[in-house]
Every structure is written in structure tokens, then in C-alpha cells.
Design an enzyme around this catalytic site. Structure first.
Site, PDB file in Angstrom:
ATOM      1  N   TYR A   1       0.850  -1.195   0.000  1.00 18.15           N
ATOM      2  CA  TYR A   1       0.000   0.000   0.000  1.00 18.15           C
ATOM      3  C   TYR A   1       0.887   1.247   0.000  1.00 18.15           C
ATOM      4  O   TYR A   1       1.736   1.406   0.881  1.00 18.15           O
ATOM      5  CB  TYR A   1      -0.923   0.037   1.230  1.00 18.15           C
TER       6      TYR A   1
ATOM      7  N   GLN B   1     -10.608   0.426   1.799  1.00 15.22           N
ATOM      8  CA  GLN B   1     -11.140  -0.396   0.709  1.00 15.22           C
ATOM      9  C   GLN B   1     -10.014  -1.112  -0.053  1.00 15.22           C
ATOM     10  O   GLN B   1     -10.188  -2.253  -0.500  1.00 15.22           O
ATOM     11  CB  GLN B   1     -12.043   0.442  -0.238  1.00 15.22           C
TER      12      GLN B   1
ATOM     13  N   ASN C   1      -3.029   6.247   6.568  1.00 14.82           N
ATOM     14  CA  ASN C   1      -3.703   7.009   7.624  1.00 14.82           C
ATOM     15  C   ASN C   1      -4.407   6.036   8.588  1.00 14.82           C
ATOM     16  O   ASN C   1      -4.273   4.822   8.477  1.00 14.82           O
ATOM     17  CB  ASN C   1      -4.674   8.037   7.017  1.00 14.82           C
TER      18      ASN C   1
ATOM     19  N   SER D   1       2.573   9.287  11.221  1.00 16.50           N
ATOM     20  CA  SER D   1       3.998   9.441  11.552  1.00 16.50           C
ATOM     21  C   SER D   1       4.230  10.198  12.851  1.00 16.50           C
ATOM     22  O   SER D   1       3.404  11.018  13.269  1.00 16.50           O
ATOM     23  CB  SER D   1       4.692  10.190  10.427  1.00 16.50           C
TER      24      SER D   1
ATOM     25  N   GLN E   1       7.836  16.036  10.372  1.00 20.03           N
ATOM     26  CA  GLN E   1       6.843  15.009  10.707  1.00 20.03           C
ATOM     27  C   GLN E   1       5.467  15.620  10.861  1.00 20.03           C
ATOM     28  O   GLN E   1       4.465  15.029  10.451  1.00 20.03           O
ATOM     29  CB  GLN E   1       7.219  14.296  12.007  1.00 20.03           C
TER      30      GLN E   1
ATOM     31  N   HIS F   1       3.138  15.744   7.887  1.00 13.25           N
ATOM     32  CA  HIS F   1       2.604  14.509   7.294  1.00 13.25           C
ATOM     33  C   HIS F   1       1.084  14.481   7.346  1.00 13.25           C
ATOM     34  O   HIS F   1       0.423  14.111   6.378  1.00 13.25           O
ATOM     35  CB  HIS F   1       3.135  13.283   8.036  1.00 13.25           C
TER      36      HIS F   1
ATOM     37  N   GLU G   1       8.349   6.130  16.494  1.00 12.24           N
ATOM     38  CA  GLU G   1       8.681   5.615  15.156  1.00 12.24           C
ATOM     39  C   GLU G   1      10.080   6.120  14.758  1.00 12.24           C
ATOM     40  O   GLU G   1      10.928   5.353  14.328  1.00 12.24           O
ATOM     41  CB  GLU G   1       7.625   6.119  14.173  1.00 12.24           C
ATOM     42  N   HIS G   2      10.284   7.433  14.901  1.00 10.50           N
ATOM     43  CA  HIS G   2      11.590   8.037  14.604  1.00 10.50           C
ATOM     44  C   HIS G   2      12.151   8.651  15.876  1.00 10.50           C
ATOM     45  O   HIS G   2      11.436   9.369  16.583  1.00 10.50           O
ATOM     46  CB  HIS G   2      11.457   9.176  13.586  1.00 10.50           C
TER      47      HIS G   2
ATOM     48  N   ASP H   1      13.833   8.913   5.415  1.00 14.18           N
ATOM     49  CA  ASP H   1      12.574   8.842   4.662  1.00 14.18           C
ATOM     50  C   ASP H   1      12.830   8.501   3.208  1.00 14.18           C
ATOM     51  O   ASP H   1      12.006   7.858   2.563  1.00 14.18           O
ATOM     52  CB  ASP H   1      11.860  10.200   4.698  1.00 14.18           C
TER      53      ASP H   1
ATOM     54  N   GLU I   1       3.005 -34.956  29.071  1.00 15.97           N
ATOM     55  CA  GLU I   1       1.900 -34.125  28.557  1.00 15.97           C
ATOM     56  C   GLU I   1       0.634 -34.947  28.331  1.00 15.97           C
ATOM     57  O   GLU I   1      -0.392 -34.410  27.922  1.00 15.97           O
ATOM     58  CB  GLU I   1       2.332 -33.438  27.247  1.00 15.97           C
TER      59      GLU I   1
ATOM     60  N   HIS J   1       1.749 -39.301  20.469  1.00 18.01           N
ATOM     61  CA  HIS J   1       3.089 -38.737  20.240  1.00 18.01           C
ATOM     62  C   HIS J   1       4.148 -39.748  20.710  1.00 18.01           C
ATOM     63  O   HIS J   1       5.121 -40.034  20.022  1.00 18.01           O
ATOM     64  CB  HIS J   1       3.288 -37.436  21.030  1.00 18.01           C
TER      65      HIS J   1
HETATM   66  P1  NAD Z   1      -3.654   7.379   2.637  1.00 21.11           P
HETATM   67  O1  NAD Z   1      -3.344   6.865   1.262  1.00 21.11           O
HETATM   68  O2  NAD Z   1      -3.230   6.574   3.790  1.00 21.11           O
HETATM   69  O3  NAD Z   1      -5.226   7.560   2.766  1.00 21.11           O
HETATM   70  C1  NAD Z   1      -5.989   8.123   1.736  1.00 21.11           C
HETATM   71  C2  NAD Z   1      -7.270   7.335   1.595  1.00 21.11           C
HETATM   72  O4  NAD Z   1      -8.030   7.422   2.798  1.00 21.11           O
HETATM   73  C3  NAD Z   1      -8.156   7.845   0.513  1.00 21.11           C
HETATM   74  O5  NAD Z   1      -7.900   7.164  -0.686  1.00 21.11           O
HETATM   75  C4  NAD Z   1      -9.560   7.561   1.012  1.00 21.11           C
HETATM   76  O6  NAD Z   1     -10.089   6.466   0.342  1.00 21.11           O
HETATM   77  C5  NAD Z   1      -9.393   7.248   2.483  1.00 21.11           C
HETATM   78  N1  NAD Z   1     -10.212   8.149   3.289  1.00 21.11           N
HETATM   79  C6  NAD Z   1     -10.126   9.486   3.338  1.00 21.11           C
HETATM   80  N2  NAD Z   1     -11.068   9.978   4.181  1.00 21.11           N
HETATM   81  C7  NAD Z   1     -11.762   8.930   4.663  1.00 21.11           C
HETATM   82  C8  NAD Z   1     -12.846   8.785   5.574  1.00 21.11           C
HETATM   83  N3  NAD Z   1     -13.415   9.824   6.161  1.00 21.11           N
HETATM   84  N4  NAD Z   1     -13.292   7.557   5.847  1.00 21.11           N
HETATM   85  C9  NAD Z   1     -12.714   6.466   5.275  1.00 21.11           C
HETATM   86  N5  NAD Z   1     -11.692   6.554   4.391  1.00 21.11           N
HETATM   87  C10 NAD Z   1     -11.219   7.765   4.096  1.00 21.11           C
HETATM   88  O7  NAD Z   1      -3.033   8.834   2.670  1.00 21.11           O
HETATM   89  P2  NAD Z   1      -2.951   9.930   3.803  1.00 21.11           P
HETATM   90  O8  NAD Z   1      -4.305  10.249   4.321  1.00 21.11           O
HETATM   91  O9  NAD Z   1      -2.145  11.023   3.221  1.00 21.11           O
HETATM   92  O10 NAD Z   1      -2.143   9.252   4.983  1.00 21.11           O
HETATM   93  C11 NAD Z   1      -0.815   8.818   4.862  1.00 21.11           C
HETATM   94  C12 NAD Z   1      -0.349   8.496   6.266  1.00 21.11           C
HETATM   95  O11 NAD Z   1       0.796   7.643   6.229  1.00 21.11           O
HETATM   96  C13 NAD Z   1       0.035   9.706   7.091  1.00 21.11           C
HETATM   97  O12 NAD Z   1      -0.672   9.630   8.307  1.00 21.11           O
HETATM   98  C14 NAD Z   1       1.528   9.516   7.326  1.00 21.11           C
HETATM   99  O13 NAD Z   1       1.934  10.036   8.556  1.00 21.11           O
HETATM  100  C15 NAD Z   1       1.654   8.025   7.290  1.00 21.11           C
HETATM  101  N6  NAD Z   1       2.983   7.489   6.987  1.00 21.11           N
HETATM  102  C16 NAD Z   1       3.473   6.574   7.868  1.00 21.11           C
HETATM  103  C17 NAD Z   1       4.699   5.964   7.642  1.00 21.11           C
HETATM  104  C18 NAD Z   1       5.175   4.891   8.584  1.00 21.11           C
HETATM  105  O14 NAD Z   1       6.144   4.190   8.287  1.00 21.11           O
HETATM  106  N7  NAD Z   1       4.528   4.699   9.697  1.00 21.11           N
HETATM  107  C19 NAD Z   1       5.440   6.287   6.491  1.00 21.11           C
HETATM  108  C20 NAD Z   1       4.899   7.228   5.595  1.00 21.11           C
HETATM  109  C21 NAD Z   1       3.652   7.815   5.853  1.00 21.11           C
END
Ligand code: NAD
Length: 431
Positions: free
Chosen positions: A127, A189, A212, A237, A259, A262, A326-327, A360, A414, A419
Site C-alpha cells: 500500500y 477499501q 492514515n 507518523s 513530521q 505529514h 517511530e523516529h 525517509d 503431557e 506422540h
Molecule cells: P492514505 O493513502 O493513507 O489515505 C488516503 C485514503 O483514505 C483515501 O484514498 C480515502 O479512500 C481514504 N479516506 C479518506 N477519508 C476517509 C474517511 N473519512 N473515511 C474512510 N476513508 C477515508 O493517505 P494519507 O491520508 O495522506 O495518509 C498517509 C499516512 O501515512 C500519514 O498519516 C503519514 O503520517 C503516514 N505514513 C506513515 C509511515 C510509517 O512508516 N509509519 C510512512 C509514511 C507515511
């Protein structure tokens, strides 16, 4: 940002200070995600179309990126960006290749050989987030180790843009790492589709990648259901910086903001034993945030972030290990000398000239890392994440004679007679 003095907080206030914003919205997110997963399981591609229209604002006929779209992406990505991604992929490959495990064999008793062999996981789903910002770097961080492991089926999902296309840089990064099939699908989804499969999206054995809170929660739910394994909880993040009096406040503030930008549910923490440093970083954050195009997002993240004054650097490390960031950035004069104190963190950055942004993108380490305290027990993505470690054993008749008695005693203790007999029968036959 909230300013706190650790020694003046009681235990409840300390716990509150280390609570991530995402932990407080969990139930709402859980329910919404469960509904989305059920819709995808019941209605397959039709549900994917409806949900994509609702959240991504685009009606898609086909989710799979065509060869024409890949070609258009190659043409659209500036040569400089393509070259930077090639360079980053090379360093990520070098680091991950060096850490690859090897099979081994040990004779544990005369005539008894135990082995471990490594096999790639058959079907993996990656993803790559693209909600608030497309992350081609994530395609590299997942695609490189999948390729090194030799996974035979790799699919990648990334949210579509409003015009129905996928981010061109994500597509170029995917192809750089040998990923052939990409689907324009985001959020919970996408996770449901890769876990259960639909008419067009192949089901996968293990799912990888950050996202997210909807994506992270969906990964947890499909894993709990046994539909697919997951790499780890990699959600919003976060960074924790430990700074001493000699740190550069402008550098520290820039790292905190890198961070915070993000997402609104990201969290950043500063721990310092120097009150003047704390004030200087606070002023720098305020100055620098105003210059950022994503300042609105960063300001939301900052509202749940903390500047914490500690009595000593030892105390800072104790708090950091409890938070398990995380970091973790060590903006210290002799950072390596403190490294032994780190017990739980996703990735550590040493000194003033190792901004977290290098990890990153292009230092070579992986940026898909455990968040929300999962670093206490989970590690970042590596080639091993894409492999099954299978153990093998073989005993000769002499080997069975050497260790069979041991097995029989434990089996009897046991109460597992079958066995015990499986061993005894052979020992008698071989005698
Ligand atoms: P994302 O691709 O994770 O999410 C976007 C998707 O969320 C959309 O396609 C939509 O379908 C869905 N969405 C939006 N609103 C919604 C709702 N109300 N209900 C249900 N689904 C919904 O992209 P993003 O939102 O930009 O998030 C990326 C995240 O990844 C950030 O929080 C960032 O901090 C994190 N991140 C973490 C790491 C790690 O290693 N932990 C690395 C990079 C990024």
C-alpha cells in the site's frame, strides 16, 4: 505546542502527555472501517467503485493501471526526480541486501540435523499512501525488499487522483522495483480488496505499508480475521527528538515540522534538559511553520505535540523508551555514546547532520516503521518481512535412538500417548 515540565507531572498527566492523537479516535475509526470492509467483501468491485467515488471523488471503470498509463507516467516524471529515485533505490537495495538472512543447518545430536530455509511469501500486497501527499518513496521502501526476497506475486495499491490517474512518480517507483501490477485504490477499501480479493484485485497473503488511521485500522481488522498477515501497525507518523544544550534549534524545529506536515494526526515530541533550548526550539517552530505550504496540517499536528523539559538526558531516554517512537533523533553532542540507552524505536538518527528526512528517502534504511508505540515489539520493514522462515529436521535411525527417549518422556508427561507411540514404534523397529 504544549510545554511541560516532566518532574511536575503526576502519573496520569505523564500518560496523557505521551498519548497519541490517533488513540483517542479509535472507536469511530474502527466502526467506519468495519463497515467498509464488509461492503467490499459482499459487493466486491461494485463496492470499490462506490467507496472510491465517495472518498476519492472519482468514478473509475477500471482500477488497474494500464501499460499506456505507465508510459505516460515515465514521460511525465522529470528526469531529475527519476534519477534521484534510481539513486535512492540503489542505496535501499545495498542496505537491505546486506541484512538478508541466510538458511543454516546444525547437527543438534549425532544423526539429527536441524535446518532453516528461507522462501519468499507467495502473494504480497503493497500500500502506497497518496491521500494528502503521494509517497513514491514508499513504493521504493516496499518494492525493493519484495524484489530482493523474490516474491512471485506483488501487487500495489495507491489512491487515485481526482482525474482518475495514479501519481506518475509512484508508478515510476513501482516499475523501478519490478512491481508490474498497480491498482488505483486507496484507504480501507484497498486493504480489504487485497486481503479478500475481488474479481479484479488478487487476494494476497500479506499486506505491507503505511497509511492514515483508516488504512492502519483496516490492516489490523483483516489480520484479526485471518484473511491476510500484515507487516505491522504503521500509522500516522511521529518523531521524538532528544536535544541537549548544544543542539541547533533551527535543525530541531525543522525535524519536528517535517513530521508534523505529514498529517493532522501526526505527533512530534521534544525532550530536552535545557530550558533555553526548549524556548529556542519553540520560537523556531513558530517561525518556520509560517513558511510551509502545508502549515495548516502542521499546525493541527503541533496542537497535539509536546515540548517536554526533563531533569536529565537519562530521564529523556526513559521517557523515549516508554513512548517507543517511530523516529528517534538524538541531537546530542556524542549521540553514539547514548545509543545503548535506546530500547524501543523504529529508526534512530544520530547527531546534527542526520535529519530524519534522509531516512525517509535515501540513506538506505526503510521508512515503513512501527508507530503508536508498536516499536516496543515490532521492527521496520526488511527483506525478512517478505520471507517465510521454514524449519526442516531429519533424523537417522541412530539419531532417533539418541533423542527419542527425550521425546517420549515429555510426550508422556503431557499425556499425549500418540506422540509417545510415534517415537516408540520407530525405536523398536530400528533396534
Ligand atoms: P492514505 O493513502 O493513507 O489515505 C488516503 C485514503 O483514505 C483515501 O484514498 C480515502 O479512500 C481514504 N479516506 C479518506 N477519508 C476517509 C474517511 N473519512 N473515511 C474512510 N476513508 C477515508 O493517505 P494519507 O491520508 O495522506 O495518509 C498517509 C499516512 O501515512 C500519514 O498519516 C503519514 O503520517 C503516514 N505514513 C506513515 C509511515 C510509517 O512508516 N509509519 C510512512 C509514511 C507515511
Amino acid at each position: 505546542m504544549n510545554r511541560l515540565i516532566w518532574s511536575r507531572l503526576d502519573e496520569a498527566a505523564r500518560s496523557a502527555a505521551l498519548t497519541r492523537p490517533v488513540q483517542t479516535v479509535a472507536q469511530q475509526t474502527c466502526d467506519a472501517v468495519a463497515t467498509l470492509i464488509a461492503e467490499v467483501r459482499e459487493q466486491g468491485d461494485d463496492a470499490l467503485r462506490t467507496i472510491t467515488a465517495r472518498f476519492d471523488g472519482v468514478e473509475l471503470v477500471s482500477f488497474e493501471v494500464s501499460e499506456n498509463e505507465f508510459a505516460a507516467a515515465e514521460a511525465a516524471v522529470p528526469a531529475e526526480l527519476r534519477q534521484a529515485m534510481v539513486e535512492a533505490a540503489e542505496r535501499i537495495t545495498r542496505f537491505h541486501e546486506a541484512g538478508m538472512g541466510k538458511g543454516y543447518a546444525v547437527e543438534t545430536a549425532p544423526g539429527v540435523v536441524c535446518e532453516r530455509m528461507l522462501r519468499p511469501i507467495g502473494r504480497v500486497g503493497l500500500y502506497v499512501p497518496a491521500g494528502s501527499a503521494p509517497l513514491p518513496s514508499t513504493a521504493l521502501m516496499l518494492g525493493v525488499p519484495a524484489q530482493l526476497a523474490g516474491c512471485p506475486q506483488v501487487v500495489l495499491c495507491t489512491p487515485p487522483r481526482a482525474d482518475g490517474s495514479a501519481d506518475p512518480a509512484v508508478l515510476v517507483a513501482a516499475r523501478l522495483t519490478g512491481v508490474q501490477r498497480v491498482f488505483k485504490l486507496g484507504g480501507a477499501q484497498a486493504i480489504a480488496a487485497m486481503a479478500y480479493g475481488t474479481a479484479t484485485i488478487p487476494a494476497c497473503d500479506k499486506l505491507f505499508g503505511p497509511g492514515n488511521s483508516f488504512v492502519t485500522e483496516a490492516k489490523q481488522q483483516v489480520a484479526q480475521d485471518g484473511a491476510a498477515a500484515i507487516d505491522m501497525p504503521a500509522g500516522p507518523s511521529e518523531v521524538l527528538v532528544i536535544a541537549d544544550a548544544g543542539a541547533n534549534p533551527a535543525f530541531v524545529a525543522a525535524d519536528l515540522l517535517s513530521q508534523a506536515e505529514h498529517g493532522p494526526d501526526s505527533q512530534v515530541l521534544l525532550l530536552t534538559d535545557d530550558a533555553a533550548m526548549l524556548a529556542a526550539v519553540e520560537a523556531e517552530v513558530e517561525r518556520q511553520v509560517a513558511l510551509l505550504p502545508r502549515q495548516q496540517i502542521a499546525r493541527q499536528a503541533l496542537s497535539a505535540s509536546r515540548l517536554i523539559q526533563v531533569d536529565s538526558l537519562e530521564e529523556a531516554f526513559a521517557i523515549s523508551n516508554r513512548y517507543a517512537p517511530e523516529h528517534l533523533i538524538l541531537a546530542l553532542r556524542d549521540p553514539r555514546a547514548w545509543l545503548d540507552k535506546v530500547q524501543a524505536a523504529g529508526s534512530v538518527f544520530l547527531g546534527d547532520y542526520t535529519p530524519e528526512a534522509l531516512g525517509d528517502y535515501c540513506s538506505g534504511t526503510n521508512h515503513v516503521l512501527p508507530t503508536a508505540g508498536a516499536a516496543r515489539a515490532y521492527s521496520g520493514v526488511s527483506v525478512a518481512s517478505f520471507q517465510n522462515l521454514i524449519s526442516v529436521q531429519s533424523a537417522s535411525a541412530a539419531g532417533l535412538a539418541a533423542i527419542g527417549g527425550c521425546a517420549r518422556i515429555i510426550a508422556s508427561a503431557e499425556g499425549l500417548d500418540a506422540h509417545e507411540r510415534a517415537v516408540a514404534l520407530r525405536m523398536e523397529a530400528a533396534a
